[in-house]
Design an enzyme around this catalytic site. Structure first.
Site, PDB file in Angstrom:
ATOM      1  N   SER A   1      29.419   5.839 -15.706  1.00 24.16           N
ATOM      2  CA  SER A   1      30.668   6.485 -16.118  1.00 24.16           C
ATOM      3  C   SER A   1      31.735   6.402 -15.039  1.00 24.16           C
ATOM      4  O   SER A   1      31.434   6.514 -13.843  1.00 24.16           O
ATOM      5  CB  SER A   1      30.388   7.956 -16.441  1.00 24.16           C
TER       6      SER A   1
ATOM      7  N   GLU B   1      33.655   8.685 -14.458  1.00 27.55           N
ATOM      8  CA  GLU B   1      33.711  10.019 -13.849  1.00 27.55           C
ATOM      9  C   GLU B   1      33.032  10.038 -12.489  1.00 27.55           C
ATOM     10  O   GLU B   1      33.294  10.929 -11.668  1.00 27.55           O
ATOM     11  CB  GLU B   1      33.064  11.047 -14.768  1.00 27.55           C
TER      12      GLU B   1
ATOM     13  N   TYR C   1      27.987  16.488 -14.584  1.00 30.04           N
ATOM     14  CA  TYR C   1      27.805  15.272 -15.379  1.00 30.04           C
ATOM     15  C   TYR C   1      27.969  14.033 -14.507  1.00 30.04           C
ATOM     16  O   TYR C   1      27.131  13.114 -14.539  1.00 30.04           O
ATOM     17  CB  TYR C   1      28.810  15.236 -16.523  1.00 30.04           C
TER      18      TYR C   1
END
Length: 347
Positions: A130, A132, A153
């Site tokens: 990801s 992120e 996450y």
């Protein structure tokens, strides 16, 4: 005939990937969690009874938090490729359930990799990493950018990223990371901000709600179209050598930009309908993500067809139809023009 196993097959990416692989002639297996209600609506249109002659899509009950169960599925299927998309994937929710997020999103990857190591089979493995993970690192971000995760996450995804690299280097597995920046579609979960906005606008038009409550409007993301990105997952596993890739559109837009475009498309003034609710803010924010994907474009031969404005129109048209409204139609025309293949549909 090649076979593939997809974790998270009932999610946005999993459903599009299943369609794509079926169109390539694959036999596709998917892992789904047992529940009291069916949660397969994203793949119902391609599912047929597995006892039907020439059936190519098969579903197996499993949970990536259960290592023994996952091992049994992999040993029995012996797929050529595994696409690991399953996760607790909502960033804001990960702050509320960090332990569960870690168990599923981080350790779930380890359970699969360890099964591959013990099996001795030449199974290619794709890990859905990801953007992120980059967190507070300034944009643009590429394969050499430092990771500075800003959520449970993101931390869990970073663990999975490095475990994938470690098993590749230590055990010579064909294991790859795809660091795909945000990608959306009408199949996006309704709690994710893009779909929350397009669905909210359609609900307002249908007189089902009056206001739309959002959090940080200043966060900037590199948003692409999910059906395009599943082809990248496949392309990554077709390379001669395993590698990691950063992929996105190379453009960044704020949540506010997305809101403005969405309301403008249907002729509404967003400021009359959008209210800020502090509950939707994260304890730590990731401010600006934009992909520098020179490596991927060169080696994978890919570039996006759908840009930001197109994405908004596609998602709004689909949500208007969901609420029984006549869609404006520009999004539908974009799909017909750029993706005539069946699996690019917006249903």
């Amino acid at each position: 005939m090649k076979s593939a196993l997809i974790t998270g097959i009932t999610g946005q990416d999993g459903s599009y990937l299943a369609e794509f692989l079926l169109s390539k002639g694959y036999k596709v297996h998917g892992i789904i969690r047992r529940a009291s209600t069916f949660n397969t609506k994203r793949i119902d249109h391609v599912y047929v009874d597995p006892h039907t002659p020439n059936a190519k899509l098969f579903l197996h009950y499993g949970d990536i938090s259960d290592g023994e169960q996952i091992s049994n599925i992999i040993y029995n299927i012996k797929p050529d490729e595994i696409y690991h998309l399953g996760a607790q994937s909502h960033v804001r929710v990960s702050f509320d359930i960090p332990e569960y997020t870690s168990n599923v999103t981080a350790l779930g990857t380890t359970r699969i990799l360890e099964t591959l190591r013990r099996s001795g089979n030449s199974i290619k493995f794709y890990q859905a990493s990801s953007s992120e993970m980059f967190g507070s690192s300034p944009p643009p971000q590429n394969e050499n950018t430092a990771f500075k995760p800003r959520s449970p996450y993101a931390c869990s995804k970073l663990y999975s990223y490095f475990m994938t690299k470690n098993y590749r280097d230590g055990y010579n597995l064909f294991a790859c990371n795809g660091i795909l920046f945000n990608h959306e579609s009408p199949r996006r979960g309704e709690t994710f901000v893009t779909h929350k906005v397009t669905r909210g606008v359609s609900s307002i038009l249908a007189k089902k709600q009056d206001l739309l409550y959002l959090g940080n409007l200043n966060a900037r993301r590199d948003w692409g179209f999910a059906p395009e990105y599943v082809t990248l997952m496949w392309k990554i596993l077709q390379q001669k050598k395993p590698n990691d890739y950063v992929m996105g559109t190379g453009e960044t837009h704020s949540v506010k930009d997305f809101v403005e475009k969405t309301f403008s498309y249907v002729g509404l003034d967003w400021e009359k309908y959008v209210k800020i609710d502090p509950r939707y803010y994260r304890p730590t924010e990731t401010d600006d993500l934009i992909a520098d994907c020179k490596k991927g474009k060169k080696e994978l031969g890919w570039s996006p067809k759908i840009r930001f404005d197109d994405l908004v129109k596609i998602m709004v048209d689909a949500d208007m139809r969901t609420f029984g409204l006549e869609p404006i139609g520009e999004g539908d025309e974009i799909i017909k023009k750029k993706f005539p293949e069946r699996y690019w549909g917006t249903d």
